[in-house]
Design a protein around this motif. Sequence first.
Motif, PDB file in Angstrom:
ATOM      1  N   ALA A 126       0.836  -1.196   0.000  1.00 21.18           N
ATOM      2  CA  ALA A 126       0.000   0.000   0.000  1.00 21.18           C
ATOM      3  C   ALA A 126       0.871   1.246   0.000  1.00 21.18           C
ATOM      4  CB  ALA A 126      -0.905  -0.003   1.237  1.00 21.18           C
ATOM      5  N   LEU A 127       0.365   2.330  -0.553  1.00 25.38           N
ATOM      6  CA  LEU A 127       1.055   3.607  -0.476  1.00 25.38           C
ATOM      7  C   LEU A 127       1.176   4.023   0.993  1.00 25.38           C
ATOM      8  CD1 LEU A 127      -0.681   5.448  -3.444  1.00 25.38           C
ATOM      9  CD2 LEU A 127       1.652   4.546  -3.392  1.00 25.38           C
ATOM     10  N   VAL A 128       2.315   4.592   1.346  1.00 27.55           N
ATOM     11  CA  VAL A 128       2.577   4.952   2.747  1.00 27.55           C
ATOM     12  C   VAL A 128       2.028   6.352   2.986  1.00 27.55           C
ATOM     13  CG1 VAL A 128       4.340   5.181   4.530  1.00 27.55           C
ATOM     14  CG2 VAL A 128       4.612   3.480   2.715  1.00 27.55           C
ATOM     15  N   ARG A 129       0.776   6.421   3.390  1.00 23.71           N
ATOM     16  CA  ARG A 129       0.084   7.710   3.469  1.00 23.71           C
ATOM     17  C   ARG A 129      -0.445   8.037   4.858  1.00 23.71           C
ATOM     18  NH1 ARG A 129      -3.438   8.049  -2.186  1.00 23.71           N
ATOM     19  NH2 ARG A 129      -1.660   8.654  -3.514  1.00 23.71           N
ATOM     20  N   ASP A 130      -0.057   7.274   5.868  1.00 20.68           N
ATOM     21  CA  ASP A 130      -0.478   7.583   7.235  1.00 20.68           C
ATOM     22  C   ASP A 130       0.753   7.628   8.129  1.00 20.68           C
ATOM     23  OD1 ASP A 130      -0.290   4.821   8.868  1.00 20.68           O
ATOM     24  OD2 ASP A 130      -0.964   4.399   6.824  1.00 20.68           O
ATOM     25  N   ASP A 131       0.612   8.303   9.258  1.00 23.74           N
ATOM     26  CA  ASP A 131       1.760   8.532  10.131  1.00 23.74           C
ATOM     27  C   ASP A 131       2.321   7.244  10.720  1.00 23.74           C
ATOM     28  OD1 ASP A 131       1.846  11.279   9.757  1.00 23.74           O
ATOM     29  OD2 ASP A 131       0.431  11.677  11.384  1.00 23.74           O
ATOM     30  N   ASP A 132       1.465   6.291  11.054  1.00 19.72           N
ATOM     31  CA  ASP A 132       1.957   5.048  11.640  1.00 19.72           C
ATOM     32  C   ASP A 132       2.829   4.278  10.647  1.00 19.72           C
ATOM     33  OD1 ASP A 132       0.684   5.588  14.008  1.00 19.72           O
ATOM     34  OD2 ASP A 132      -1.037   4.286  13.618  1.00 19.72           O
ATOM     35  N   SER A 133       2.372   4.165   9.408  1.00 23.14           N
ATOM     36  CA  SER A 133       3.156   3.464   8.396  1.00 23.14           C
ATOM     37  C   SER A 133       4.445   4.198   8.088  1.00 23.14           C
ATOM     38  CB  SER A 133       2.335   3.288   7.112  1.00 23.14           C
ATOM     39  OG  SER A 133       1.197   2.479   7.339  1.00 23.14           O
ATOM     40  N   ALA A 134       4.362   5.522   8.006  1.00 22.03           N
ATOM     41  CA  ALA A 134       5.564   6.315   7.739  1.00 22.03           C
ATOM     42  C   ALA A 134       6.589   6.134   8.847  1.00 22.03           C
ATOM     43  CB  ALA A 134       5.198   7.790   7.587  1.00 22.03           C
ATOM     44  N   GLY A 135       6.120   6.110  10.092  1.00 19.79           N
ATOM     45  CA  GLY A 135       7.020   5.895  11.212  1.00 19.79           C
ATOM     46  C   GLY A 135       7.654   4.517  11.175  1.00 19.79           C
ATOM     47  N   ALA A 136       6.879   3.522  10.725  1.00 24.17           N
ATOM     48  CA  ALA A 136       7.414   2.163  10.630  1.00 24.17           C
ATOM     49  C   ALA A 136       8.466   2.063   9.527  1.00 24.17           C
ATOM     50  CB  ALA A 136       6.280   1.173  10.380  1.00 24.17           C
ATOM     51  N   VAL A 137       8.258   2.754   8.415  1.00 19.52           N
ATOM     52  CA  VAL A 137       9.259   2.785   7.341  1.00 19.52           C
ATOM     53  C   VAL A 137      10.549   3.431   7.846  1.00 19.52           C
ATOM     54  CG1 VAL A 137       9.847   3.815   5.109  1.00 19.52           C
ATOM     55  CG2 VAL A 137       7.611   2.742   5.430  1.00 19.52           C
ATOM     56  N   ALA A 138      10.407   4.559   8.548  1.00 19.72           N
ATOM     57  CA  ALA A 138      11.586   5.231   9.102  1.00 19.72           C
ATOM     58  C   ALA A 138      12.307   4.334  10.099  1.00 19.72           C
ATOM     59  CB  ALA A 138      11.177   6.548   9.762  1.00 19.72           C
ATOM     60  N   GLY A 139      11.547   3.587  10.896  1.00 23.96           N
ATOM     61  CA  GLY A 139      12.164   2.673  11.846  1.00 23.96           C
ATOM     62  C   GLY A 139      12.918   1.546  11.163  1.00 23.96           C
ATOM     63  N   MET A 140      12.363   1.014  10.069  1.00 22.70           N
ATOM     64  CA  MET A 140      13.052  -0.044   9.329  1.00 22.70           C
ATOM     65  C   MET A 140      14.296   0.499   8.633  1.00 22.70           C
ATOM     66  SD  MET A 140      11.618  -2.702   6.437  1.00 22.70           S
ATOM     67  CE  MET A 140      10.752  -3.728   7.625  1.00 22.70           C
ATOM     68  N   LEU A 141      14.231   1.730   8.141  1.00 24.19           N
ATOM     69  CA  LEU A 141      15.415   2.365   7.555  1.00 24.19           C
ATOM     70  C   LEU A 141      16.528   2.456   8.591  1.00 24.19           C
ATOM     71  CD1 LEU A 141      16.963   4.043   5.397  1.00 24.19           C
ATOM     72  CD2 LEU A 141      15.747   6.062   6.286  1.00 24.19           C
ATOM     73  N   GLY A 142      16.168   2.797   9.827  1.00 27.73           N
ATOM     74  CA  GLY A 142      17.154   2.902  10.896  1.00 27.73           C
ATOM     75  C   GLY A 142      18.236   3.904  10.548  1.00 27.73           C
ATOM     76  N   PRO A 143      19.512   3.553  10.749  1.00 29.57           N
ATOM     77  CA  PRO A 143      20.605   4.476  10.447  1.00 29.57           C
ATOM     78  C   PRO A 143      21.087   4.380   9.003  1.00 29.57           C
ATOM     79  CG  PRO A 143      21.486   2.536  11.519  1.00 29.57           C
ATOM     80  CD  PRO A 143      19.983   2.359  11.482  1.00 29.57           C
ATOM     81  N   GLY A 144      20.381   3.602   8.170  1.00 31.84           N
ATOM     82  CA  GLY A 144      20.843   3.347   6.810  1.00 31.84           C
ATOM     83  C   GLY A 144      20.621   4.501   5.857  1.00 31.84           C
ATOM     84  N   ARG A 145      21.068   4.287   4.628  1.00 27.48           N
ATOM     85  CA  ARG A 145      20.982   5.311   3.590  1.00 27.48           C
ATOM     86  C   ARG A 145      19.815   5.099   2.633  1.00 27.48           C
ATOM     87  NH1 ARG A 145      27.083   4.775   3.545  1.00 27.48           N
ATOM     88  NH2 ARG A 145      27.916   6.817   4.167  1.00 27.48           N
ATOM     89  N   ALA A 146      19.199   3.917   2.676  1.00 27.93           N
ATOM     90  CA  ALA A 146      18.115   3.638   1.731  1.00 27.93           C
ATOM     91  C   ALA A 146      17.219   2.534   2.251  1.00 27.93           C
ATOM     92  CB  ALA A 146      18.687   3.229   0.369  1.00 27.93           C
ATOM     93  N   ILE A 147      15.970   2.594   1.814  1.00 27.50           N
ATOM     94  CA  ILE A 147      15.026   1.507   2.031  1.00 27.50           C
ATOM     95  C   ILE A 147      14.255   1.321   0.733  1.00 27.50           C
ATOM     96  CG2 ILE A 147      13.287   3.071   3.032  1.00 27.50           C
ATOM     97  CD1 ILE A 147      12.377   0.669   4.768  1.00 27.50           C
ATOM     98  N   VAL A 148      14.068   0.065   0.332  1.00 28.81           N
ATOM     99  CA  VAL A 148      13.323  -0.257  -0.879  1.00 28.81           C
ATOM    100  C   VAL A 148      11.902  -0.629  -0.479  1.00 28.81           C
ATOM    101  CG1 VAL A 148      13.183  -1.792  -2.881  1.00 28.81           C
ATOM    102  CG2 VAL A 148      15.421  -1.023  -2.040  1.00 28.81           C
ATOM    103  N   LEU A 149      10.916  -0.113  -1.223  1.00 25.45           N
ATOM    104  CA  LEU A 149       9.509  -0.402  -0.975  1.00 25.45           C
ATOM    105  C   LEU A 149       9.052  -1.418  -2.026  1.00 25.45           C
ATOM    106  CD1 LEU A 149       8.328   3.306  -0.518  1.00 25.45           C
ATOM    107  CD2 LEU A 149       9.311   1.771   1.201  1.00 25.45           C
ATOM    108  N   ARG A 150       8.575  -2.565  -1.596  1.00 23.79           N
ATOM    109  CA  ARG A 150       8.297  -3.661  -2.532  1.00 23.79           C
ATOM    110  C   ARG A 150       7.324  -3.230  -3.621  1.00 23.79           C
ATOM    111  NH1 ARG A 150       4.904  -8.465  -2.839  1.00 23.79           N
ATOM    112  NH2 ARG A 150       3.843  -7.955  -0.887  1.00 23.79           N
ATOM    113  N   GLY A 151       7.780  -3.288  -4.860  1.00 22.75           N
ATOM    114  CA  GLY A 151       6.960  -2.906  -5.996  1.00 22.75           C
ATOM    115  C   GLY A 151       6.627  -1.434  -6.053  1.00 22.75           C
ATOM    116  N   ASN A 152       7.368  -0.607  -5.307  1.00 27.86           N
ATOM    117  CA  ASN A 152       6.979   0.801  -5.205  1.00 27.86           C
ATOM    118  C   ASN A 152       8.178   1.730  -5.045  1.00 27.86           C
ATOM    119  OD1 ASN A 152       5.052   2.838  -5.197  1.00 27.86           O
ATOM    120  ND2 ASN A 152       4.734   2.746  -2.982  1.00 27.86           N
TER     121      ASN A 152
END
Length: 228
Positions: A126-152
């Motif tokens: 799903a498109l990341v359009r709510d604060d909870d999902s956005a926060g979870a993406v940022a948490g998975m990114l952690g200290p890294g330089r990139a995060i890939v979104l599956r099919g997106n």
Amino acid sequence: MPPDNALAVRLAARALGRHGLAHAYGHVSARVDGGHFLVSPPQPLGSVAVGDPGVAVPLDGPLPSRALPEVRMHRAIYRRRPDVGGICRFQSPALMALSALGRTPRVLHGLGAYFSPCPPLWPGTALVRDDDSAGAVAGMLGPGRAIVLRGNGAVTAGASLMEAACLAFFLEDAARLEIALLPAAAGGAEPIPYTADEAAQRAVGTGGLFERMWHFLCAGDSEWQLQN
């Protein structure tokens, strides 16, 4: 001399469009201060006009009406990462293809070293359009330089928007290489990833490395030519 924030946003936006890293969708941003960042306007990145001031977004409170919903990812990353000065959200073809296989690029060449051992893969579709999902993406990114979104597509985060835009090119290049090697791997010829030490030694920013890539990305842009 580094460009000002609004100019950097315009240059990065058009650069991602020019080099096939974004089509109708995507957005780029630069941190302004401890409480705000500037994001590209809600239109295709390659079409951002000379002199466009961008959209100012506060780190707290509601998004401005001209900020796209997925700009929440930028905000969540800036909140979590005071070291981040620029973010690119883009949808490039090789990354899309690799993520559809449930994979992200390994460190198989120098430009991939900045994401060692490989970027995390956000499993949601799903498109990341709510604060909870956005926060979870940022948490998975952690200290890294990139995060890939599956099919997106993907998100890159750098010390500056210049760096984040360069990282976007690096990440797509790493994915292109991985895709190119799939037939060889299917035939039993496995590529040789860099070791952690090799990747750390290669992932440097000295010698004008990011500046030269930024020059490459912006070459031919009318505003870049005026500044240089």
